[in-house]
Design an enzyme around this catalytic site. Structure first.
Site, mmCIF file in Angstrom:
data_model
loop_
_atom_site.group_PDB
_atom_site.id
_atom_site.type_symbol
_atom_site.label_atom_id
_atom_site.label_comp_id
_atom_site.label_asym_id
_atom_site.label_seq_id
_atom_site.Cartn_x
_atom_site.Cartn_y
_atom_site.Cartn_z
ATOM 1 N N SER A 206 -17.686 -10.958 -58.393
ATOM 2 C CA SER A 206 -17.316 -11.658 -57.157
ATOM 3 C C SER A 206 -18.308 -12.785 -56.897
ATOM 4 O O SER A 206 -19.051 -13.191 -57.805
ATOM 5 C CB SER A 206 -17.274 -10.667 -55.990
ATOM 6 O OG SER A 206 -16.651 -11.254 -54.869
ATOM 7 N N ASN A 207 -18.361 -13.311 -55.700
ATOM 8 C CA ASN A 207 -19.288 -14.387 -55.343
ATOM 9 C C ASN A 207 -19.655 -14.230 -53.872
ATOM 10 O O ASN A 207 -19.039 -13.461 -53.150
ATOM 11 C CB ASN A 207 -18.644 -15.754 -55.651
ATOM 12 C CG ASN A 207 -17.363 -15.937 -54.855
ATOM 13 O OD1 ASN A 207 -17.390 -16.036 -53.642
ATOM 14 N ND2 ASN A 207 -16.233 -15.946 -55.543
#
Ligand code: CTP
Length: 395
Positions: A206-207
């Site tokens: 993810s980020n």
């Protein structure tokens, strides 16, 4: 932003007024508070003043020699009046045109729109006289929010109709009353937050996107009258008022939700930080750890924004660039995805746009030269972007 006259009535819900005032100040407004004598039996003058950041006007200050025309000066300066914890008695005084106290006198002197948030016992709310008084106020163009059914403030009282509308609902209505309404009649799709690409049931790629930029766009678009569907990855933010939210996790879920919501939409504002890759074959069980290095095979996710290139749909993208040639890369992205607008930001400048409340963007528009905007609160960036969206939709 706006000068809001907040009149606090004599109901137990007056206790909630300081929190509402604080939220109005945080939103950039300047509230001016008038509290009735009975309101001040439920909430202290000091807690109202501390939350509003200015002195509270009450009958005590009105009847001082230097406060003679206080009701007039309060009314003249207001862009909007909000009556919270509005009791049956205050509603009656306003409907009858009384001016026997500072609150009713200020209301009688007012030219600005008025929003009422009533709060009272169910029997008083349902009484035909209260309803008749509200009809008079509605007839004058006053707006009403709530009450709702729920627990009431008095101990032993059964839950019922008469509970004051929730703070978020009142704030949403305030924003709608103050907004230009230029997006009314348009349906807007907004995406926000990160996506999660699962490697196994408990691990994902993810980020750090917080979703704040997309949520600000959704909130402001709804306040400006648009019908807003917010398609959101996992974030720690509540749904903005008057917005319909669809929660998703993966890029493929985001794509499916967008396709389902697309019919009838005028614009797609794609603020989500979509993961570019997902695991080729996510494990169905938790992957045990081993001593050998692990190689993951990733496959590209579809470029959702580029795919949804349908005639008549205005599309705004966001690009985050870390390279020196960011502007050229962004220009190429605008053209490749045939976007109307691309908001470019850089995580390597003095602060990261991830998670913060401010953003500094360069706006690229098809057929125009890039514009470098100053560092602004995300809500203001949202409004400026929506000005452009509105102009292009209307033009
Ligand atoms: N976007 C998308 N689907 C993806 C990747 C990005 O819809 N799979 C959208 C983003 O929401 C954003 C815009 O495309 O509005 C630009 O995203 P960005 O990641 O900067 O661009 P990419 O095309 O992925 O280019 P690159 O990663 O090579 O810089």
């Amino acid at each position: 932003m706006a000068r809001i006259l907040v009149l606090v009535g004599g109901s137990v819900a007056a206790l909630k007024a300081p929190s509402l005032l604080r939220r109005l100040v945080e939103a950039g407004h300047t509230p001016r508070v008038v509290a009735t004598a009975s309101a001040l039996r439920f909430v202290t003058e000091l807690s109202l003043a501390a939350a509003a950041g200015s002195a509270v006007a009450s009958d005590v200050s009105w009847f001082r020699p230097d406060g003679a025309a206080l009701h007039l000066s309060l009314a003249e300066g207001a862009d909007l009046a909000v009556v919270v914890a509005a009791s049956a008695d205050l509603i009656a005084r306003a409907a009858l045109g009384r001016s026997s106290d500072l609150a009713s006198a200020a209301l009688l002197s007012l030219a600005a729109p008025v929003l009422w948030a009533p709060a009272m016992n169910t029997r008083m709310w349902e009484h035909p006289l209260t309803q008749a008084h509200l009809e008079v106020l509605r007839g004058l163009g006053h707006r009403l929010i709530g009450p709702v059914s729920g627990p009431l403030g008095t101990a032993g009282e059964p839950a019922g109709m008469g509970r004051m509308a929730e703070e978020g609902e009142i704030l949403g209505e305030v924003a709608r009353l103050l907004a230009p309404g230029d997006l009314s009649g348009y349906r807007l799709l907004v995406t926000a937050g990160p996506t999660r690409e699962y490697l196994d049931p408990v691990r994902f790629l993810s980020n750090p996107s917080s979703g704040k930029m997309g949520y600000a766009l959704a909130e402001r678009a709804a306040a400006r009258g648009a019908e807003v569907v917010l398609i959101s990855g996992p974030v720690a933010l509540g749904c903005p008022p008057a917005v319909r939210r669809v929660m998703v996790e993966t890029a493929l879920e985001m794509r499916a939700a967008l396709r389902a919501e697309l019919p009838g939409s005028a614009a797609l504002l794609m603020a989500a930080a979509v993961a570019d890759y997902r695991a080729a074959e996510p494990a169905t069980q938790k992957r045990p750890k081993g001593d050998a290095p692990l190689t993951l095979e990733l496959v590209p996710n579809p470029d959702i924004l580029a795919e949804l290139d349908q005639a008549g749909l205005l599309r705004l993208g966001f690009a985050m660039e870390t390279a020196e040639d960011g502007l050229e890369r962004a220009r190429a992205k605008l053209e490749r995805k045939r976007l109307d607008f691309l908001a470019l930001n850089y995580p390597t400048r003095e602060e990261s746009p991830f998670g913060g409340d401010y953003n500094q963007i360069t706006l690229l528009a098809s057929g125009a030269s890039p514009e470098e905007w100053p560092r602004l609160p995300k809500r203001e960036v949202a409004d400026r972007l929506l000005d452009r969206v509105s102009a292009r939709l209307g033009g």
